[in-house]
Motif scaffolding. Structure first.
Motif, PDB file in Angstrom:
ATOM      1  N   LEU A  69      -5.865   2.206  -7.896  1.00  0.00           N
ATOM      2  CA  LEU A  69      -5.328   3.559  -7.837  1.00  0.00           C
ATOM      3  C   LEU A  69      -6.408   4.502  -7.321  1.00  0.00           C
ATOM      4  O   LEU A  69      -7.477   4.622  -7.917  1.00  0.00           O
ATOM      5  CB  LEU A  69      -4.877   4.007  -9.237  1.00  0.00           C
ATOM      6  N   MET A  70      -6.129   5.176  -6.197  1.00  0.00           N
ATOM      7  CA  MET A  70      -7.108   6.051  -5.558  1.00  0.00           C
ATOM      8  C   MET A  70      -6.908   7.509  -5.958  1.00  0.00           C
ATOM      9  O   MET A  70      -5.812   8.052  -5.845  1.00  0.00           O
ATOM     10  CB  MET A  70      -7.037   5.926  -4.035  1.00  0.00           C
ATOM     11  N   ASP A  71      -7.999   8.126  -6.397  1.00  0.00           N
ATOM     12  CA  ASP A  71      -8.045   9.531  -6.778  1.00  0.00           C
ATOM     13  C   ASP A  71      -7.793  10.424  -5.551  1.00  0.00           C
ATOM     14  O   ASP A  71      -8.342  10.170  -4.481  1.00  0.00           O
ATOM     15  CB  ASP A  71      -9.447   9.809  -7.340  1.00  0.00           C
ATOM     16  N   GLY A  83      -3.041  -7.864  -3.343  1.00  0.00           N
ATOM     17  CA  GLY A  83      -3.501  -6.651  -4.006  1.00  0.00           C
ATOM     18  C   GLY A  83      -2.558  -5.496  -3.764  1.00  0.00           C
ATOM     19  O   GLY A  83      -1.839  -5.461  -2.754  1.00  0.00           O
ATOM     20  N   THR A  84      -2.531  -4.545  -4.693  1.00  0.00           N
ATOM     21  CA  THR A  84      -1.632  -3.395  -4.597  1.00  0.00           C
ATOM     22  C   THR A  84      -2.448  -2.113  -4.600  1.00  0.00           C
ATOM     23  O   THR A  84      -3.240  -1.875  -5.522  1.00  0.00           O
ATOM     24  CB  THR A  84      -0.643  -3.381  -5.781  1.00  0.00           C
ATOM     25  N   LEU A  85      -2.264  -1.296  -3.573  1.00  0.00           N
ATOM     26  CA  LEU A  85      -2.979  -0.034  -3.435  1.00  0.00           C
ATOM     27  C   LEU A  85      -2.021   1.124  -3.683  1.00  0.00           C
ATOM     28  O   LEU A  85      -0.960   1.192  -3.077  1.00  0.00           O
ATOM     29  CB  LEU A  85      -3.589   0.097  -2.041  1.00  0.00           C
ATOM     30  N   LEU A  86      -2.428   2.026  -4.569  1.00  0.00           N
ATOM     31  CA  LEU A  86      -1.669   3.241  -4.843  1.00  0.00           C
ATOM     32  C   LEU A  86      -2.567   4.436  -4.539  1.00  0.00           C
ATOM     33  O   LEU A  86      -3.655   4.557  -5.101  1.00  0.00           O
ATOM     34  CB  LEU A  86      -1.231   3.301  -6.309  1.00  0.00           C
ATOM     35  N   LEU A  87      -2.115   5.295  -3.660  1.00  0.00           N
ATOM     36  CA  LEU A  87      -2.875   6.485  -3.275  1.00  0.00           C
ATOM     37  C   LEU A  87      -2.084   7.724  -3.652  1.00  0.00           C
ATOM     38  O   LEU A  87      -0.961   7.906  -3.193  1.00  0.00           O
ATOM     39  CB  LEU A  87      -3.144   6.477  -1.767  1.00  0.00           C
ATOM     40  N   VAL A  88      -2.660   8.558  -4.499  1.00  0.00           N
ATOM     41  CA  VAL A  88      -2.042   9.836  -4.844  1.00  0.00           C
ATOM     42  C   VAL A  88      -2.707  10.905  -3.992  1.00  0.00           C
ATOM     43  O   VAL A  88      -3.923  11.069  -4.025  1.00  0.00           O
ATOM     44  CB  VAL A  88      -2.224  10.159  -6.338  1.00  0.00           C
ATOM     45  N   THR A  89      -1.909  11.639  -3.211  1.00  0.00           N
ATOM     46  CA  THR A  89      -2.526  12.549  -2.245  1.00  0.00           C
ATOM     47  C   THR A  89      -1.568  13.660  -1.830  1.00  0.00           C
ATOM     48  O   THR A  89      -0.351  13.533  -1.970  1.00  0.00           O
ATOM     49  CB  THR A  89      -2.981  11.764  -0.993  1.00  0.00           C
ATOM     50  N   PHE A 103      -3.981   4.840   5.164  1.00  0.00           N
ATOM     51  CA  PHE A 103      -4.108   3.733   4.220  1.00  0.00           C
ATOM     52  C   PHE A 103      -2.794   3.015   3.899  1.00  0.00           C
ATOM     53  O   PHE A 103      -2.826   1.860   3.478  1.00  0.00           O
ATOM     54  CB  PHE A 103      -4.698   4.237   2.890  1.00  0.00           C
ATOM     55  N   CYS A 104      -1.648   3.686   4.040  1.00  0.00           N
ATOM     56  CA  CYS A 104      -0.427   3.182   3.422  1.00  0.00           C
ATOM     57  C   CYS A 104       0.693   2.891   4.415  1.00  0.00           C
ATOM     58  O   CYS A 104       0.772   3.493   5.486  1.00  0.00           O
ATOM     59  CB  CYS A 104       0.073   4.184   2.371  1.00  0.00           C
ATOM     60  N   LYS A 105       1.586   1.989   4.009  1.00  0.00           N
ATOM     61  CA  LYS A 105       2.758   1.620   4.798  1.00  0.00           C
ATOM     62  C   LYS A 105       4.045   2.190   4.204  1.00  0.00           C
ATOM     63  O   LYS A 105       5.085   2.212   4.856  1.00  0.00           O
ATOM     64  CB  LYS A 105       2.893   0.093   4.871  1.00  0.00           C
ATOM     65  N   ARG A 106       3.971   2.622   2.964  1.00  0.00           N
ATOM     66  CA  ARG A 106       5.145   3.148   2.267  1.00  0.00           C
ATOM     67  C   ARG A 106       4.781   4.475   1.618  1.00  0.00           C
ATOM     68  O   ARG A 106       3.653   4.659   1.161  1.00  0.00           O
ATOM     69  CB  ARG A 106       5.607   2.146   1.202  1.00  0.00           C
ATOM     70  N   GLY A 107       5.725   5.413   1.600  1.00  0.00           N
ATOM     71  CA  GLY A 107       5.472   6.709   1.000  1.00  0.00           C
ATOM     72  C   GLY A 107       6.526   7.062  -0.033  1.00  0.00           C
ATOM     73  O   GLY A 107       7.724   6.874   0.194  1.00  0.00           O
ATOM     74  N   ILE A 108       6.071   7.564  -1.175  1.00  0.00           N
ATOM     75  CA  ILE A 108       6.952   8.066  -2.227  1.00  0.00           C
ATOM     76  C   ILE A 108       6.673   9.560  -2.351  1.00  0.00           C
ATOM     77  O   ILE A 108       5.577   9.972  -2.725  1.00  0.00           O
ATOM     78  CB  ILE A 108       6.694   7.338  -3.565  1.00  0.00           C
ATOM     79  N   VAL A 109       7.654  10.365  -1.960  1.00  0.00           N
ATOM     80  CA  VAL A 109       7.484  11.817  -1.923  1.00  0.00           C
ATOM     81  C   VAL A 109       8.083  12.411  -3.190  1.00  0.00           C
ATOM     82  O   VAL A 109       9.220  12.107  -3.568  1.00  0.00           O
ATOM     83  CB  VAL A 109       8.175  12.424  -0.688  1.00  0.00           C
ATOM     84  N   LEU A 110       7.296  13.266  -3.844  1.00  0.00           N
ATOM     85  CA  LEU A 110       7.755  13.939  -5.048  1.00  0.00           C
ATOM     86  C   LEU A 110       7.597  15.445  -4.909  1.00  0.00           C
ATOM     87  O   LEU A 110       6.718  15.920  -4.190  1.00  0.00           O
ATOM     88  CB  LEU A 110       6.960  13.455  -6.268  1.00  0.00           C
ATOM     89  N   LYS A 111       8.455  16.160  -5.607  1.00  0.00           N
ATOM     90  CA  LYS A 111       8.338  17.610  -5.701  1.00  0.00           C
ATOM     91  C   LYS A 111       8.495  17.985  -7.161  1.00  0.00           C
ATOM     92  O   LYS A 111       9.535  17.709  -7.771  1.00  0.00           O
ATOM     93  CB  LYS A 111       9.403  18.302  -4.842  1.00  0.00           C
ATOM     94  N   ALA A 159       0.874  -1.171   0.000  1.00  0.00           N
ATOM     95  CA  ALA A 159       0.000   0.000   0.000  1.00  0.00           C
ATOM     96  C   ALA A 159       0.912   1.222   0.000  1.00  0.00           C
ATOM     97  O   ALA A 159       1.611   1.476   0.988  1.00  0.00           O
ATOM     98  CB  ALA A 159      -0.913   0.004   1.215  1.00  0.00           C
ATOM     99  N   VAL A 160       0.911   1.964  -1.102  1.00  0.00           N
ATOM    100  CA  VAL A 160       1.909   3.004  -1.326  1.00  0.00           C
ATOM    101  C   VAL A 160       1.234   4.345  -1.580  1.00  0.00           C
ATOM    102  O   VAL A 160       0.330   4.447  -2.415  1.00  0.00           O
ATOM    103  CB  VAL A 160       2.804   2.654  -2.530  1.00  0.00           C
ATOM    104  N   ALA A 161       1.695   5.368  -0.866  1.00  0.00           N
ATOM    105  CA  ALA A 161       1.200   6.730  -1.074  1.00  0.00           C
ATOM    106  C   ALA A 161       2.187   7.506  -1.931  1.00  0.00           C
ATOM    107  O   ALA A 161       3.388   7.518  -1.653  1.00  0.00           O
ATOM    108  CB  ALA A 161       1.008   7.438   0.262  1.00  0.00           C
TER     109      ALA A 161
END
Length: 223
Positions: A152-154, A180-186, A195-203, A35-37
């Protein structure tokens, strides 16, 4: 589940004519059962649209390679998801048909969707009579019950009813445990942490941090 990837991005760049890059030289691997944010403070909807188009193969990256192991479903509640002049029940069958399901397959899912959404007799009323919360509950129930391997969550998908939100979390956790694989864009730290255990931070589409959710949120808050 270790070693079974869901998504691999290698040096991915995406740019539409006249627009800034939504992703710039991003390399990540997401395993099945994660589960990745995707956390970005600005242009979050643009990032969501970019990922949705890439993962559904409706667009190709400008540069880099993309591998996907599984089909993607988008969990969203934007304009066009429902036909608002028809009932919630008819929308269930319409969404199923759009996804290539036979009527008998939709019938087998119908009771699970109705139980999950908790709309009672209102399921046979036009969707335009629903509150935004009711629409989101039905959208979640339909998408979850018709799910594939990747969800993929809106970023605009925001449930405010705590009891139903916890119900969704339990359903997703059980599904993730089966691969199952959950992707949350937020841009919401609370949603990512919930919701998530892992975070991918972007700028501005550039990778800043890829770590467990607590570390990722610390990095995100410092941007």
């Amino acid at each position: 589940m270790d070693g079974k990837f869901a998504i691999k991005l290698r040096h991915i760049c995406t740019k539409q004519e006249g627009r800034r890059e939504s992703l710039h030289n991003v390399s990540i691997t997401i395993q099945q059962g994660e589960a990745v944010a995707f956390l970005q403070k600005d242009r979050t909807q643009e990032l969501y649209s970019c990922l949705k188009n890439l993962l559904s193969r409706s667009e190709e990256p400008t540069f880099g390679t993309l591998r996907i192991n599984g089909r993607i479903k988008a969990l969203e509640n934007g304009p066009g998801f429902f036909h608002v002049n028809t009932s919630g029940r008819k929308n269930i069958y319409r969404k199923g048909a759009e996804q290539g399901l036979e009527k008998i397959e939709i019938e087998e899912m119908e009771e699970e969707i109705l139980t999950f959404a908790e709309l009672g007799d209102l399921i046979d009323e036009p969707v335009k009579s629903y509150s935004e919360e009711m629409k989101m509950r039905l959208a979640f129930a339909i998408t979850y019950c018709m799910r594939d391997g990747i969800l993929l969550m809106d970023p605009n998908f925001a449930l405010k009813e705590t009891v139903f939100l916890q119900k969704c979390q339990k359903k997703l956790e059980a599904w993730i445990q089966t691969g199952g694989t959950l992707l949350l864009v937020t841009n919401s730290a609370d949603a990512a942490d919930f919701f998530c255990k892992r975070g991918i931070v972007l700028k501005n589409g550039r990778l800043v941090e890829d770590s467990e959710i607590n570390e990722a949120l610390e990095s995100f808050q410092q941007l």
